[in-house]
Design a protein around this motif. Structure first.
Motif, PDB file in Angstrom:
ATOM      1  N   ASN A  44       0.785  -1.384   0.158  1.00  0.00           N
ATOM      2  CA  ASN A  44      -0.245   0.096   0.099  1.00  0.00           C
ATOM      3  C   ASN A  44       0.383   1.053   0.196  1.00  0.00           C
ATOM      4  O   ASN A  44       0.421   2.363   0.957  1.00  0.00           O
ATOM      5  CB  ASN A  44      -0.953  -0.206   1.198  1.00  0.00           C
ATOM      6  N   ARG A  46       2.591   4.433  -1.006  1.00  0.00           N
ATOM      7  CA  ARG A  46       1.960   5.429  -1.791  1.00  0.00           C
ATOM      8  C   ARG A  46       3.304   7.060  -2.038  1.00  0.00           C
ATOM      9  O   ARG A  46       3.952   6.800  -0.560  1.00  0.00           O
ATOM     10  CB  ARG A  46       0.816   6.498  -1.236  1.00  0.00           C
ATOM     11  N   PRO A  47       3.679   7.024  -3.034  1.00  0.00           N
ATOM     12  CA  PRO A  47       4.777   8.247  -2.674  1.00  0.00           C
ATOM     13  C   PRO A  47       4.623   9.415  -2.151  1.00  0.00           C
ATOM     14  O   PRO A  47       3.927  10.250  -2.159  1.00  0.00           O
ATOM     15  CB  PRO A  47       5.135   8.578  -4.161  1.00  0.00           C
ATOM     16  N   ASN A  48       5.654  10.242  -1.752  1.00  0.00           N
ATOM     17  CA  ASN A  48       5.312  11.126  -0.518  1.00  0.00           C
ATOM     18  C   ASN A  48       6.236  12.203  -1.997  1.00  0.00           C
ATOM     19  O   ASN A  48       7.192  12.224  -2.271  1.00  0.00           O
ATOM     20  CB  ASN A  48       6.745  11.188   0.138  1.00  0.00           C
ATOM     21  N   LEU A  49       5.359  13.202  -1.746  1.00  0.00           N
ATOM     22  CA  LEU A  49       4.403  14.254  -3.144  1.00  0.00           C
ATOM     23  C   LEU A  49       5.802  15.269  -2.435  1.00  0.00           C
ATOM     24  O   LEU A  49       6.563  16.045  -3.790  1.00  0.00           O
ATOM     25  CB  LEU A  49       3.354  14.959  -3.094  1.00  0.00           C
ATOM     26  N   VAL A  50       6.086  15.375  -0.990  1.00  0.00           N
ATOM     27  CA  VAL A  50       6.832  16.369  -0.501  1.00  0.00           C
ATOM     28  C   VAL A  50       8.235  15.831  -1.214  1.00  0.00           C
ATOM     29  O   VAL A  50       9.451  16.678  -2.026  1.00  0.00           O
ATOM     30  CB  VAL A  50       7.104  16.388   0.562  1.00  0.00           C
ATOM     31  N   ALA A  51       8.755  15.024  -0.761  1.00  0.00           N
ATOM     32  CA  ALA A  51      10.605  13.932  -1.377  1.00  0.00           C
ATOM     33  C   ALA A  51      10.509  14.170  -2.936  1.00  0.00           C
ATOM     34  O   ALA A  51      11.255  14.905  -3.325  1.00  0.00           O
ATOM     35  CB  ALA A  51      10.561  12.596  -1.020  1.00  0.00           C
TER      36      ALA A  51
ATOM     37  N   VAL B  50       9.351  23.338   0.726  1.00  0.00           N
ATOM     38  CA  VAL B  50       9.675  21.530   0.775  1.00  0.00           C
ATOM     39  C   VAL B  50      10.326  21.120   1.729  1.00  0.00           C
ATOM     40  O   VAL B  50      10.073  19.890   1.855  1.00  0.00           O
ATOM     41  CB  VAL B  50       9.338  21.702  -0.623  1.00  0.00           C
ATOM     42  N   SER B  53       9.940  20.700   5.196  1.00  0.00           N
ATOM     43  CA  SER B  53       8.434  20.049   5.137  1.00  0.00           C
ATOM     44  C   SER B  53       8.968  18.965   4.981  1.00  0.00           C
ATOM     45  O   SER B  53       8.500  17.931   5.969  1.00  0.00           O
ATOM     46  CB  SER B  53       7.220  20.198   3.878  1.00  0.00           C
ATOM     47  N   LEU B  54      10.114  17.916   4.214  1.00  0.00           N
ATOM     48  CA  LEU B  54      10.107  16.621   4.549  1.00  0.00           C
ATOM     49  C   LEU B  54      11.779  17.067   5.596  1.00  0.00           C
ATOM     50  O   LEU B  54      11.626  15.419   5.943  1.00  0.00           O
ATOM     51  CB  LEU B  54      11.588  16.565   2.875  1.00  0.00           C
ATOM     52  N   ARG B 112      -2.687  12.667   2.141  1.00  0.00           N
ATOM     53  CA  ARG B 112      -1.848  12.250   2.565  1.00  0.00           C
ATOM     54  C   ARG B 112      -0.305  12.282   2.774  1.00  0.00           C
ATOM     55  O   ARG B 112       1.104  12.382   3.147  1.00  0.00           O
ATOM     56  CB  ARG B 112      -2.470  10.555   3.356  1.00  0.00           C
ATOM     57  N   ASP B 113       0.056  11.536   0.864  1.00  0.00           N
ATOM     58  CA  ASP B 113       0.776  11.832   0.680  1.00  0.00           C
ATOM     59  C   ASP B 113       1.584  13.165   0.237  1.00  0.00           C
ATOM     60  O   ASP B 113       2.807  13.057   0.071  1.00  0.00           O
ATOM     61  CB  ASP B 113       0.134  11.914  -0.876  1.00  0.00           C
ATOM     62  N   GLU B 114       0.654  14.658   0.425  1.00  0.00           N
ATOM     63  CA  GLU B 114       0.953  15.691   0.678  1.00  0.00           C
ATOM     64  C   GLU B 114       2.031  15.592   1.796  1.00  0.00           C
ATOM     65  O   GLU B 114       2.013  17.116   2.490  1.00  0.00           O
ATOM     66  CB  GLU B 114       0.003  16.780   0.032  1.00  0.00           C
ATOM     67  N   ASN B 115       1.265  15.120   3.026  1.00  0.00           N
ATOM     68  CA  ASN B 115       1.734  15.458   4.395  1.00  0.00           C
ATOM     69  C   ASN B 115       1.880  16.974   5.344  1.00  0.00           C
ATOM     70  O   ASN B 115       1.918  17.451   5.197  1.00  0.00           O
ATOM     71  CB  ASN B 115       3.483  15.491   3.452  1.00  0.00           C
TER      72      ASN B 115
END
Lengths: 341, 341
Positions: A44, A46-51, B50, B53-54, B112-115
DNA sequence: AGGATTATTGTAAACGTATACAATGAGTCT
DNA sequence: AGACTCATTGTATACGTTTACAATAATCCT
């Protein structure tokens, strides 16, 4: 937290491979893709968009900077922008500026810090004036406001023509003493004013002192301005407002003064809001193609993001005149007072 | 691009020191701070949010997931949320779900992905049903919709009481055959329906077949539902709608059928929109404290972000009954038909 | 005075991903 | 068959910060 490393391990491949299939790069074998996708699903992941954004130095969020989300025009725009943006895999950050130049630069900086892919923006005149100075280093498209001599994509209404048409309609229906209230924060108000005055001139009418106002586009300003006009010794026969906020204020004033529409006073305005058609008589308006505007702006922006060097373009859309009861032809009785009694 | 390294170099200090002064940590000498700030100003440096945040694994953007930004209720909420959030240094990502459960999970995943640091959310009944299953791993506060047996902050209206009061008002003003249309996507509609029925019961009235409807909160649904009622052989004396979208639709139907308010038909609704007071007669409504709701929700969220372990709380606000002409007391003539002629 | 504690700063690793570069293997051509 | 190309995958670094840890200087105590 499950990361790309976990996926790579589970799939028995390198992190690079995982990244490649997830970013849809060519040159990956179907088997690789399959293995990776299986691991992704299993974990499950999901890529971390921030990284992702940090590493790739680009993000898929765009900023939308409007002056007031409570103005139905901007509400409609945002809705359209969001829909098309999300559809293309972009997110939207929404900001309200209250037509405040300070807030505008604040949010502009914020957008830069957030590393957004681009912005859609309806700047105040003030910000517009030194627009080149603040050289946005990201793709920008201006909506609703016109910007001259500067290379930036924009989509806006043919305000002069629309205002002309609206005014012309009033005049043709027999109104001559026409008051008007224009928004003062934007170039839009000025352009509509121009169209308004043109129409008057073409019918050999002149604008009357006390009947030509300018104010920030808020309900209370429409209300106050209209009250002044209506309470004066020689109230106008019709009022023209350049946006729905002012128009709503005028209507409040009309109600308070117990004027009858359109016999005592006609009303026309820009923007086809919910109330414009619910009110009785319904209000004659110029309807802006808000969906079209928002959608076009977003497409323009996404195209520029994809291809930064492309020539800028200015898209000009037409407003639609919707004639309703609030500007019905002046009754004979009023036109030719001699017939009265 | 000027980074923290450049600033460190220019100030003659380490990157750690720069970071420390910029994040306002204690234990930095005034001299250090001064040197760093000077370099920051000189280089016009702005931290990359960014990267921040990371590394720090936390962001200062919150998500706002509403069902339709064109619904004035949500417009007002968003405005309040944004204002308070930005004021505290948080940004807002806005999402429209169209009351679509699929879109909801889509955006929830996106958040969630956007943290994001947390979300403010008005879920559909469907999503609410398996709310615990999707265990949001970030702070969440639910607005407008009630959620039972689950520990989550929420702020909502006392819907039962408000609907009761609104209905009661109708009855006291002499209306007995009362039709009603409730939103079907949310728990809100169900609760208001409950309050409505309670009020009827307490006055020994019963809901009438064909006069109690449920529909998605869109204008067209209000319109259709109302038309059915009005065209039936025994139209209601009053219509109650549970939100402004439905209410607007009803008003359109009233206009089309040329019913007179309130003599032929009274109308009351939830949400004090612009048109509710502009229309004639103006509409009696329950005004929700939208600013308060949005502000409270944001504060609740920020508090939970700051202190994740704190006990959850449910804030329940009261609606305000605003009586206007659309529900004026039934005229004697209609009440006691014998007096007629 | 010398060791212990504390305040301040520096060094370097980590956040989770994308990607430049290297490496491998499979075809292709002479 | 050997050199060469090209497609595919792996290795390892970089993105711009924050922060654990180390290091140093300063202060305090007996």
């Amino acid at each position: 937290m499950v990361g790309i490393k976990d996926v790579a391990e589970a799939a028995g491949v390198s992190t690079a491979s995982v990244s490649r299939v997830l970013t849809n790069q060519p040159n990956v074998t179907p088997e690789l893709r399959e293995k990776v996708m299986a691991a992704v699903k299993q974990l499950n992941y999901r890529p971390n968009l921030v990284a992702r954004s940090l590493r790739s130095q680009q993000s898929n969020t765009i900023g939308l900077i409007v002056s007031d989300i409570r103005n139905p025009f901007f509400t409609a725009i945002s809705r359209a922008v969001e829909d098309t943006a999300y559809q293309q895999g972009f997110r939207v950050i929404l900001c309200n500026t209250d037509e405040d130049a300070e807030k505008e630069t604040l949010y502009l900086n914020l957008m830069r810090d957030e590393n957004v892919a681009g912005i859609i923006f309806s700047p105040t005149r003030q910000t517009l004036a030194n627009f080149s100075a603040l050289d946005l280093n990201f793709p920008t498209v201006v909506v609703d406001r016109s910007i001259k001599n500067i290379n930036v994509d924009s989509v806006l209404l043919d305000n002069v023509a629309a205002a002309y048409r609206l005014t012309n309609h009033l005049i043709e229906n027999g109104y001559q003493r026409i008051g008007a209230i224009f928004g003062e924060a934007s170039t839009t108000g000025a352009e509509r004013r121009h169209g308004f005055l043109e129409a008057l001139k073409d019918h050999n009418l002149t604008s009357l002192p006390g009947l030509l106002k300018t104010a920030p586009p808020k309900i209370e300003n429409g209300y106050e301005s209209a009250l002044e006009m209506l309470k004066s010794g020689t109230p106008p026969e019709a009022i023209f407002t350049s946006n729905s906020m002012l128009g709503a204020g005028v209507l409040m004033a009309i109600r308070e003064m117990k004027f009858n529409m359109p016999d005592d006073l006609a009303l026309v305005t820009f923007d086809d809001t919910a109330w414009a058609s619910l009110v009785q008589p319904a209000i004659t308006v110029i309807a802006q193609p808000t969906d079209e505007i928002g959608k076009t702006a977003t497409q323009l922006l996404l195209q520029r993001i994809a291809e930064p060097g492309r020539p800028t373009r200015k898209v000009i859309l037409d407003g639609e005149l919707i004639v309703r009861g609030s500007s019905a032809a002046r009754s004979l009785a009023l036109h030719i007072p001699v017939l009265k009694v």
